[in-house]
Design a protein around this motif. Structure first.
Motif, PDB file in Angstrom:
ATOM      1  N   TYR A  40       0.812  -1.218   0.000  1.00 21.48           N
ATOM      2  CA  TYR A  40       0.000   0.000   0.000  1.00 21.48           C
ATOM      3  C   TYR A  40       0.845   1.268   0.000  1.00 21.48           C
ATOM      4  N   TYR A  51     -11.899  10.218  -4.942  1.00 17.67           N
ATOM      5  CA  TYR A  51     -10.727   9.644  -5.591  1.00 17.67           C
ATOM      6  C   TYR A  51      -9.420  10.085  -4.925  1.00 17.67           C
ATOM      7  N   ASP A  54      -2.016   8.493  -6.858  1.00 16.27           N
ATOM      8  CA  ASP A  54      -0.709   8.135  -6.311  1.00 16.27           C
ATOM      9  C   ASP A  54       0.414   8.899  -7.003  1.00 16.27           C
ATOM     10  N   VAL A  58      -1.991   7.666 -10.817  1.00 20.63           N
ATOM     11  CA  VAL A  58      -3.003   6.625 -10.999  1.00 20.63           C
ATOM     12  C   VAL A  58      -4.168   6.905 -10.051  1.00 20.63           C
ATOM     13  N   ARG A  59      -5.394   6.770 -10.543  1.00 20.64           N
ATOM     14  CA  ARG A  59      -6.589   7.091  -9.768  1.00 20.64           C
ATOM     15  C   ARG A  59      -7.109   5.865  -9.007  1.00 20.64           C
ATOM     16  N   TYR A  60      -7.453   6.072  -7.736  1.00 22.58           N
ATOM     17  CA  TYR A  60      -8.012   5.034  -6.880  1.00 22.58           C
ATOM     18  C   TYR A  60      -9.386   5.489  -6.385  1.00 22.58           C
ATOM     19  N   PHE A 396      -6.958  -3.483  -4.124  1.00 31.20           N
ATOM     20  CA  PHE A 396      -6.101  -2.300  -4.162  1.00 31.20           C
ATOM     21  C   PHE A 396      -5.117  -2.368  -5.324  1.00 31.20           C
ATOM     22  N   LYS A 397      -4.394  -3.462  -5.431  1.00 36.79           N
ATOM     23  CA  LYS A 397      -3.323  -3.563  -6.429  1.00 36.79           C
ATOM     24  C   LYS A 397      -3.857  -3.646  -7.855  1.00 36.79           C
ATOM     25  N   LYS A 400      -7.487  -0.863  -8.017  1.00 36.19           N
ATOM     26  CA  LYS A 400      -7.340   0.512  -7.534  1.00 36.19           C
ATOM     27  C   LYS A 400      -8.527   0.936  -6.666  1.00 36.19           C
TER      28      LYS A 400
END
Length: 463
Positions: A40, A51, A54, A58-60, A396-397, A400
């Motif tokens: 993480y 949102y 990172d 990159v959007r999470y 998560f990985k 996202k």
């Protein structure tokens, strides 16, 4: 390095690559180790609405929302405008020998949502509100006892910690506050036995328990209210996580038509920037605490009514109303729960989907097929609840999506997104969960390889 005009954003950019080393050296090294172990440590650089972005932009999708803090989303423009207006206005903040205009406004607006209560006490956090509730209940009733529900979580300061039975939090800090008694959640007979001594000042409860997203029966909260009235015990609703529209109503107790003697609000009230908590109560209780002039400051908190916190609370309420986020939480939550519930028959590891509004628990449990059962048992033997990490880590990985297990040793993943999530976000969640849960039913497979890694780490930890 010194910064001209102290540009904090410049400082953030310059030092962000050192965040882990600074935390290891000066703050919580164990947290850094956890983040690196589960992958993480992506270096979040920006947050907008629901949102996160990172270091590689990159959007999470954030389904954790700072433990429910960001109900209106991160960095909402209305909130930013309100806070800037305070800083630009040279207001006479925290005079102490004066009363706060903005605190009066926020109190008035909060009580509009809870018209059966009359007074507000402001604090800096949810835990401070719990501490105040304990004091107010004892002071108003003259009784020592506090009853709470097993598996509850009310905070980590000493009084609040005394109202949790989780040894993971209590261990090493006992003895805690005397006179605090747990009862099983949803057990009215146990509650009556506890209250019948007429020595209990307050029954404090979460309408929906955060650790596990445990739901009350339809009878429990109305029955508890009747018992509290019968035995002269104050009823205290901890709405620190469930309040402010989270469950599709302003307060979760509204689903069961219950009117507590005290309501505790925090987390989302802050808008995510300035900590603030509020205890709402009846005038009859408040007046027993602040009962004469020389007791006007018998309980308080130095920063509790600071103008930035009050402005944050006012702005948050404005956004909830103007964007109809409470109604949105009810609608989106119902749609998302239905979509996830439809998956349950297709996956033997999925047991139940429950919750209200945008507080949703997805529970997993032991499978029946032999190959899955063997893999499940290996994980459970190493560390109870470890299976859920096989879901949250690939979410998560690979997808996202940031979410969490709902507590130590829990088999439930909790979704607590900003109330601003869209239909597109809900489709994102549904597709990601379907993909990851499907993968968890393939033995051997990539997810169970992750499981072996987690087991190895757990074994090394216990060695």
């Amino acid at each position: 390095m010194l910064y001209s005009n102290l540009d904090v954003s410049e400082m953030f950019v310059d030092r962000q690559s050192q965040r882990s080393s600074m935390h290891s050296r000066h703050l919580n090294e164990q947290l850094v180790r956890v983040l690196k172990t589960i992958g993480y440590d992506v270096g979040f650089q920006k947050g907008q609405g629901q949102y996160l972005f990172d270091r590689d932009d990159v959007r999470y999708l954030d389904l954790l929302s700072g433990f429910g803090v960001f109900a209106i989303g991160r960095n909402h423009p209305a909130l930013r405008k309100a806070l800037k207006s305070v800083l630009d206005s040279d207001l006479p903040n925290l005079v102490q020998l004066d009363v706060s205009t903005l605190a009066g406004v926020l109190a008035e607006r909060l009580l509009d949502y809870v018209p059966y209560l009359d007074k507000v006490f402001f604090a800096n956090s949810g835990a401070e509100c719990v501490e105040a509730a304990i004091k107010f209940a004892r002071g108003a009733t003259g009784r020592p006892g506090i009853v709470y529900c097993a598996h509850a979580f009310h905070g980590l300061s000493y009084g609040a910690l005394s109202l949790t039975d989780d040894p993971n939090f209590r261990s090493g800090f006992e003895p805690l506050l005397p006179g605090c008694t747990p009862i099983p959640f949803n057990d009215l007979a146990a509650l009556e036995r506890a209250l019948s001594s007429r020595q209990v000042a307050a029954f404090i409860f979460e309408p929906i328990q955060g650790k596990g997203v445990n739901m009350p029966t339809d009878e429990f909260l109305p029955g508890a209210a009747a018992l509290c009235r019968k035995y002269g015990t104050l009823m205290v609703a901890d709405e620190i996580q469930t309040g402010m529209g989270r469950t599709g109503r302003f307060l979760a107790v509204e689903h069961w038509n219950v009117e507590p003697d005290m309501v505790l609000i925090a987390k989302a009230l802050s808008g995510g920037h300035v900590p603030v908590g509020a205890l709402l109560t009846r005038k009859s209780i408040f007046d027993k605490i602040f009962n004469q002039m020389d007791r006007a400051v018998v309980h308080g908190s130095t920063f509790a009514k600071n103008d930035l916190a009050m402005a944050a609370g006012i702005a948050t309420l404005e956004v909830l109303e103007s964007e109809k986020l409470i109604e949105a939480a009810a609608k989106r939550g119902a749609e998302l729960r239905l979509a996830l519930t439809r998956m349950v028959p297709g996956y033997e590891l999925m047991k139940e989907v429950r919750g209200k509004g945008l507080m949703i628990g997805i529970e997993f449990g032991p499978p029946k097929s032999l190959r899955l059962k063997a893999s499940w048992n290996v994980l459970e033997t190493a560390n109870r609840g470890l299976f859920c990490q096989l879901i949250t880590v690939p979410l998560f990985k690979d997808h996202k999506i940031l979410t969490q297990v709902s507590g130590h040793g829990s088999h439930t993943i909790k979704l607590l997104p900003p109330l601003t999530i869209t239909e597109e976000d809900c489709n994102w969640i549904e597709t990601a969960f379907d993909n990851v849960i499907a993968s968890s039913h393939k033995v051997p497979g990539a997810i169970w390889s992750l499981g072996k890694t987690l087991v190895d780490n757990a074994v090394r930890k216990s060695a």
